[in-house]
Design a protein around this motif. Structure first.
Motif, PDB file in Angstrom:
ATOM      1  N   THR A   1       0.831  -1.197   0.000  1.00  0.00           N
ATOM      2  CA  THR A   1       0.000   0.000   0.000  1.00  0.00           C
ATOM      3  C   THR A   1       0.868   1.250   0.000  1.00  0.00           C
ATOM      4  OG1 THR A   1      -0.078   0.169   2.404  1.00  0.00           O
ATOM      5  CG2 THR A   1      -1.741  -1.239   1.351  1.00  0.00           C
ATOM      6  N   ASP A   2       0.229   2.394  -0.303  1.00  0.00           N
ATOM      7  CA  ASP A   2       0.955   3.661  -0.310  1.00  0.00           C
ATOM      8  C   ASP A   2       1.567   3.941   1.053  1.00  0.00           C
ATOM      9  OD1 ASP A   2       1.689   6.348  -1.307  1.00  0.00           O
ATOM     10  OD2 ASP A   2       0.195   7.000   0.152  1.00  0.00           O
ATOM     11  N   LEU A   3       0.802   3.713   2.135  1.00  0.00           N
ATOM     12  CA  LEU A   3       1.326   3.958   3.477  1.00  0.00           C
ATOM     13  C   LEU A   3       2.498   3.031   3.775  1.00  0.00           C
ATOM     14  CD1 LEU A   3       1.227   5.316   6.247  1.00  0.00           C
ATOM     15  CD2 LEU A   3      -0.463   3.593   6.932  1.00  0.00           C
TER      16      LEU A   3
ATOM     17  N   ALA B   1       4.533   1.669   1.715  1.00  0.00           N
ATOM     18  CA  ALA B   1       5.683   2.087   0.917  1.00  0.00           C
ATOM     19  C   ALA B   1       6.359   3.294   1.549  1.00  0.00           C
ATOM     20  CB  ALA B   1       5.245   2.396  -0.518  1.00  0.00           C
ATOM     21  N   ARG B   2       5.552   4.245   2.001  1.00  0.00           N
ATOM     22  CA  ARG B   2       6.127   5.435   2.630  1.00  0.00           C
ATOM     23  C   ARG B   2       6.864   5.079   3.912  1.00  0.00           C
ATOM     24  NH1 ARG B   2       2.076   9.247   4.228  1.00  0.00           N
ATOM     25  NH2 ARG B   2       0.409   7.764   3.838  1.00  0.00           N
TER      26      ARG B   2
ATOM     27  N   ARG C   1       3.131  17.861   1.660  1.00  0.00           N
ATOM     28  CA  ARG C   1       3.026  16.469   1.220  1.00  0.00           C
ATOM     29  C   ARG C   1       3.299  16.350  -0.275  1.00  0.00           C
ATOM     30  NH1 ARG C   1      -0.210  12.829   4.479  1.00  0.00           N
ATOM     31  NH2 ARG C   1      -0.550  13.741   6.542  1.00  0.00           N
TER      32      ARG C   1
END
Length: 444
Positions: free
Chosen positions: A2-4, A6-7, A387
């Protein structure tokens, strides 16, 4: 991924460069993950044994955002129990603290003793005939341990023992709390206040952000709230005591330099200090210490320093415990305890209490300085443009890999951990965020 996810996976690499993504202080997804992956796994401070001295004494404290009853049971043991009736989940306690023989649910009357056992309910032999009460007690924290009267709990049955979790930080807790027979006790009740700022900012600051004292707190020297000169105050050590745990000492090069010793405690108190179970090196560091601040990961911090809220009174040595409790995304509740050595004369206890509340209480001199930047950081952490451009914050002071700063590693310091001097250094904060990222990436 997920994006989270990955971050979050990128954060350890950022930390290696002394960088931290700005969004971490105001992200609802991160807040939820902290509650699920960090506060359910780490060892968290829930109070001091002196707050519940008698059997039946209890207090309600949070681990993450979950309420727990911390109670001394009828046999004198300390228990940490989820404040939720097993029938419908109703909260049992309507007071923050007190003394009781049992906890009764206000909804249907299910009743539990101080061990958390279900002992009765209205019409239980008719309504619940055949119920095995032993299976329906209050849910306890998986592990509970104390060190120097500090009560810690972990919700993870697989968590390492508290001593292993503390690692080298235990050596420094011994140094601070082991100076006198009987140890310390809480004075009065903890103050509590809510702030629109992320809990990590407080833990970060107390890990060793001494740099801000030179500028933000300059007025504190101007009014005499603290008497150690700002530049002299920066002399000392930053200690990465163990993963996540850091401590910073303002310490004299020479114990006869004329400045405060033993954190400025009154000679009437320090006369009772003795080496005891401490090493000679621990006792010598305590004697030379002017200020000591630190964070026990994740959200317990401490401050030992000579302070005053009123120039009419000379600075007095005091110990304050602070807990940064998450209270929603970008919001925290600050808890502040004042501790005194057992046997401290009442006049000195009261002076230390007034000095602590007047400097680091809800309207304290230092508190008013700190809380505005902390709220500002949290607001900007949610910035849409920040962001969009991937704004990263600079934690590179003293970053030896980047060649920034002038700190040096101290190889002959007697205590454990990585030790650097002087205190112009932000690795102590990087140490905090490395452990934080470790938990959020599911590596606990």
């Amino acid at each position: 991924m997920t994006d989270l996810a990955a971050r979050l996976a990128e954060i350890p690499g950022d930390l290696d460069q002394g960088l931290l993504p700005g969004y971490v202080f105001n992200d609802p997804q991160i807040h939820r993950l902290e509650l699920d992956r960090l506060f359910t796994k780490a060892w968290c401070f829930v109070g001091h044994e002196s707050e519940i001295p008698a059997n039946g004494d209890y207090m309600v404290r949070n681990i993450g955002e979950d309420p727990f009853i911390v109670v001394r049971d009828d046999d004198g043991a300390v228990r940490v129990l989820l404040d939720a009736c097993r029938h419908r989940g109703t909260r049992l306690c309507r007071a923050d603290a007190g003394n009781t023989t049992n906890f009764r649910c206000p909804y249907h009357g299910w009743t539990y003793n101080t061990k958390g056992d279900l002992v009765g309910a209205p019409a239980i032999n008719t309504a619940y005939k055949g119920l095995d009460k032993s299976q329906w007690g209050l849910i306890p924290a998986a592990q509970v341990e104390t060190v120097h009267g500090l009560i810690f709990a972990s919700l993870d049955p697989k968590a390492a023992p508290l001593d292993d979790y503390l690692g080298g930080m235990r050596w420094y807790l011994d140094l601070m709390f082991g100076l006198a027979d009987g140890g310390m006790e809480v004075v009065g009740e903890p103050n509590r206040f809510v702030l629109d700022a992320d809990w990590k900012i407080g833990a970060d600051n107390f890990s060793g952000d001494d740099y801000h004292t030179v500028f933000l707190h300059k007025s504190m020297w101007d009014v005499g709230a603290i008497t150690i000169p700002p530049v002299a105050n920066m002399q000392g050590y930053h200690v990465h005591a163990a993963p996540g745990h850091s401590v910073t000492f303002s310490i004299a090069d020479d114990e006869d330099d004329g400045g405060p010793q033993f954190w400025g405690y009154d000679p009437e108190i320090t006369a009772a200090f003795r080496q005891g179970d401490l090493t000679a090196e621990q006792f010598a560091i305590a004697r030379r210490s002017r200020i000591c601040v630190g964070t026990v990961f994740p959200n317990l911090s401490f401050l030992m320093a000579p302070l005053t809220e009123d120039p009419a009174h000379a600075p007095t040595g005091l110990l304050s415990l602070r807990q940064w409790q998450p209270a929603g995304p970008g919001r925290m509740e600050i808890w502040n305890w004042v501790l005194a050595w057992k046997g401290t004369p009442e006049a000195l206890r009261e002076r230390a209490y007034q000095a602590s509340i007047g400097t680091f209480g809800p309207a304290g001199l230092f508190e008013q300085d700190d809380t505005e930047p902390w709220q500002s950081i949290t607001r900007m952490s949610g910035s849409a443009y920040g962001r969009a451009v991937g704004m990263k914050l600079n934690y590179q002071m003293g970053h030896q890999g980047a060649g920034i700063g002038s700190v040096r590693e101290v190889t002959d310091f007697p205590g454990p951990g990585t030790v650097l001097a002087p205190r112009y250094e932000e690795g102590v904060q990087i140490n905090f965020y490395r452990r934080w990222a470790h938990y959020l990436n599911g590596d606990a």
